[in-house]
Design an enzyme around this catalytic site. Structure first.
Site, PDB file in Angstrom:
ATOM      1  N   VAL A  19       1.093  -1.301   0.034  1.00 43.40           N
ATOM      2  CA  VAL A  19       0.032   0.183  -0.236  1.00 43.40           C
ATOM      3  C   VAL A  19       0.942   1.442   0.076  1.00 43.40           C
ATOM      4  CG1 VAL A  19      -1.501   1.252   1.096  1.00 43.40           C
ATOM      5  CG2 VAL A  19      -1.776  -0.869   0.751  1.00 43.40           C
ATOM      6  N   CYS A  65      -5.482  -9.591   2.750  1.00 42.53           N
ATOM      7  CA  CYS A  65      -7.142  -8.738   2.660  1.00 42.53           C
ATOM      8  C   CYS A  65      -7.503  -9.038   3.775  1.00 42.53           C
ATOM      9  CB  CYS A  65      -7.514  -7.390   2.051  1.00 42.53           C
ATOM     10  SG  CYS A  65      -5.482  -6.519   2.350  1.00 42.53           S
ATOM     11  N   ARG A 100       1.030 -13.897   0.414  1.00 41.79           N
ATOM     12  CA  ARG A 100       0.232 -14.718   1.588  1.00 41.79           C
ATOM     13  C   ARG A 100      -0.974 -14.798   1.654  1.00 41.79           C
ATOM     14  NH1 ARG A 100       1.759  -8.041   3.503  1.00 41.79           N
ATOM     15  NH2 ARG A 100       0.893  -7.749   1.862  1.00 41.79           N
ATOM     16  N   ARG A 121      -6.209  -2.765  -5.404  1.00 46.03           N
ATOM     17  CA  ARG A 121      -6.315  -4.374  -5.218  1.00 46.03           C
ATOM     18  C   ARG A 121      -5.221  -4.192  -5.668  1.00 46.03           C
ATOM     19  NH1 ARG A 121     -11.333  -4.163  -9.839  1.00 46.03           N
ATOM     20  NH2 ARG A 121      -9.638  -1.847  -9.941  1.00 46.03           N
TER      21      ARG A 121
END
Ligand SMILES: NC(=O)c1ccc[n+]([C@@H]2O[C@H](COP(=O)([O-])OP(=O)(O)OC[C@H]3O[C@@H](n4cnc5c(N)ncnc54)[C@H](O)[C@@H]3O)[C@@H](O)[C@H]2O)c1
Length: 442
Positions: free
Chosen positions: A11, A256, A326, A147
Site C-alpha cells: 500500500v 486482506c 500471503r 487491489r
C-alpha cells in the site's frame, strides 16, 4: 503539500509514488532498511504493474525520497499517512495493531502543531479515536481500497475516496491533498472516523461473502449435476446482483480478505454484537473448504492417491498480477499435495521467490513446460492471463497423463478437451461426462 507515508509495503509504496505523481513532496518511511534502499534506487520490492515506471518518474522529479527515520518524517511534513501492516494477531482473530502503535509512538515526539495523522491501514472500528487520545493530535482515517495487480490505477483513478475526519480543517486538508483526483471526478465521501474504518471492513466482508456464496452454490451444483458457471452468469445478469466476484473456484486468500473478516468478527464480539456478523464465520469456513475440495478433485483425478505421483501446479500467488503469497490458496493446496506424498512442481510468472521463502519444501520451475514434465495431473490454481493462452496440444506432449484440474474455472474447457485433456473443475460435474479420455489412464 509535504506528506510522509509511513510503511512502504504494497500500500505505502504505491501511495507514496502516486502522491508524488499528484505533485506533492513525499517522504516514504520504513523500518526495513533493505526496502528503503531498493525504493530509493527506483526498484519496487514487489511486483506491481506500472509501479516501477511511476516510482522512477517520481524519483526523477525530486519530489519523492525515502528514509528510515520517523524523526525526519516529523520534521519533513505536516500530513502523515500510516500504511503499516495490520495482520491477524497470533492465536486470535483480532487485528494486530502493534505496528500501528509503534509507528504512532515513534512519530509522536516529532509532530508539528498542525500535524494531521491519516490512517490508511485497515483497522478495527474505534482505532482513530484511540490513537487521537494517545497522540494528542488530530487523526483522520482514509481507508485504502487498492487491489494488488492494479494498485496504481486504483490509486490514481479511485472509485471513491472515503475520509473519516474529526474536524473541518482536516476535511479541507484531505480535499486539498486529493484535489487533482477530485477534479477528475473521483467521488469524495467525508464522514466520521468510525464510519470510515467500518467502510473498509464492511466492503471486504461483503466481497468475501459474495465469493463464498457462489462457492457454496458450486458445492450444490456438484451434488445436483448442475453447472455453476451458467448459474453465476444467469444470476449476474440481474443488475441487483452483478457478475463481478461471482467467480466460483478455489476461493480468496491474500493479506486482506481472510484477516479482515476475522478482525470484524472479533471487533463485533468486543462490541457485544457477535450475532450480527456470525455469518462471517461460515463465509470463512466455506472459503477454507474450497482448498480441501480442490485437493479432493486432484486426488480423484489421480485415482485416489497422491503417493509418488507427479503433480504440476500452475500459480503460487494469491491472485494474478501479483507476487504476494500471503495466505495464498494456491500455495496451501500445493503444500497439502506435497504432504500427501506427491512430487510437486510449482510454476508462477512472478511469485516464485516469495513462494520459495514461504514454502521451502516445494519444488519450483521457471517455465510451465518444465513444471508439467511427466505430470500425472496439472492443477490450475492462480488464474494468470498467460495460463489461459497456453497451447493444450503442446502441453499434452510433455505430461504423462493429460488431466487438468481447473480450480479457477478460467480455462476454455472445449479447447482443452479437443486437445485430448480430461478436465475437472469445481461446480462443473458435467465436464467429466464430456471428457474425451478417461480420467485415470494407468
Ligand atoms: N495489500 C493490499 O492489497 C491492501 C489493500 C488495502 C488495504 N491494505 C491494508 O493496508 C495496510 C498495509 O498493507 P500492506 O499489504 O502494504 O502491508 P506490508 O506488510 O506490505 O507493508 C507494511 C510495511 O510497513 C513497514 N513498517 C512496519 N512497522 C513500521 C514502523 N513502525 N514504521 C515504519 N514502517 C513500518 C513494514 O516494514 C512494511 O514495509 C494493512 O492494514 C492492510 O490490511 C492492504
Amino acid at each position: 503539500m509535504r506528506v510522509t507515508v509511513i510503511g512502504t509495503g504494497y500500500v505505502g509504496a504505491v501511495h507514496a509514488a502516486c502522491m508524488a505523481d499528484l505533485g506533492h513532496q513525499v517522504l516514504g518511511v520504513d523500518i526495513d532498511p533493505a526496502r528503503i534502499a531498493e525504493l530509493a534506487a527506483g526498484r519496487p520490492p514487489f511486483y506491481e504493474p506500472g509501479l516501477s515506471e511511476l516510482l522512477k518518474r517520481a524519483l526523477d522529479t525530486g519530489r519523492l525520497r525515502f528514509t528510515n527515520s520517523l524523526a525526519e518524517a516529523g520534521r519533513f511534513g505536516d500530513t502523515h499517512f500510516l500504511c503499516v501492516g495490520t495482520p491477524q494477531r497470533p492465536g486470535s482473530d483480532a487485528a494486530d495493531l502493534t505496528y500501528v502503535d509503534a509507528a504512532v509512538d515513534g512519530l509522536a515526539p516529532h509532530l508539528s502543531p498542525d500535524a494531521l495523522v491519516v490512517g490508511k491501514s485497515t483497522v478495527p472500528v474505534g482505532t482513530a479515536d484511540r490513537l487521537a487520545r494517545r497522540l494528542h493530535a488530530d487523526v483522520a482515517w482514509n481507508p485504502e481500497f487498492l487491489r494488488e495487480g492494479c494498485a496504481v490505477e486504483d490509486t490514481l483513478c479511485p472509485e471513491r475516496i472515503v475520509v473519516g475526519v474529526r474536524s473541518v480543517w482536516a476535511e479541507a486538508r484531505m480535499r486539498t491533498l486529493y484535489a487533482p483526483l477530485l477534479a477528475a471526478g473521483a467521488p469524495f465521501i467525508a464522514t466520521d472516523p468510525p464510519t470510515a474504518e467500518l467502510v473498509k471492513l464492511a466492503s471486504n466482508s461483503f466481497l468475501a461473502t459474495k465469493i463464498s456464496f457462489i462457492n457454496a452454490m458450486a458445492e450444490i451444483c456438484d451434488a445436483a449435476g448442475a453447472d455453476v458457471l451458467t448459474l453465476a452468469e444467469a444470476m449476474g445478469r440481474d443488475p441487483r446482483i452483478g457478475p463481478r466476484f461471482l467467480a466460483p473456484g478455489l476461493g480468496f486468500g491474500g493479506s486482506c480478505l481472510p484477516k479482515d473478516i476475522r478482525a470484524l468478527t472479533a471487533r463485533a464480539e468486543e462490541l457485544g454484537q457477535a450475532p450480527a456478523v456470525a455469518f462471517l464465520r461460515q463465509v470463512d469456513e466455506i472459503n477454507t473448504r474450497q482448498r480441501a475440495r480442490t485437493l479432493g478433485l486432484a486426488e480423484e483425478a489421480l485415482g485416489g492417491s497422491f503417493a509418488d505421483r507427479n503433480v504440476a501446479v500452475l500459480g503460487a500467488a494469491f491472485k494474478p498480477l501479483s507476487d504476494d503469497v500471503r495466505d495464498s490458496p494456491a500455495l496451501a493446496v500445493a503444500d497439502a499435495v506435497r504432504r500427501a506424498g506427491a512430487h510437486v512442481r510449482v510454476h508462477d510468472p512472478e511469485a516464485i521467490d516469495n513462494a520459495r521463502s514461504a514454502r521451502p519444501a516445494l519444488q519450483f520451475a521457471l517455465d510451465v513446460a518444465k513444471a508439467c514434465e511427466q505430470a500425472d495431473v496439472v492443477l490450475h490454481l492462480t488464474e494468470w492471463p498467460q495460463y489461459r493462452e497456453l497451447d493444450p496440444a503442446a502441453l499434452k506432449a510433455v505430461v504423462r497423463v493429460p488431466v487438468m484440474v481447473d480450480a479457477r474455472n478460467a480455462l476454455d474447457p472445449e479447447a482443452w478437451q479437443e486437445a485430448g485433456w480430461t478436465l475437472r473443475a469445481p461446480g462443473r460435474p458435467g465436464l467429466s461426462e464430456r471428457s474425451g479420455t478417461p480420467c485415470v489412464s494407468w
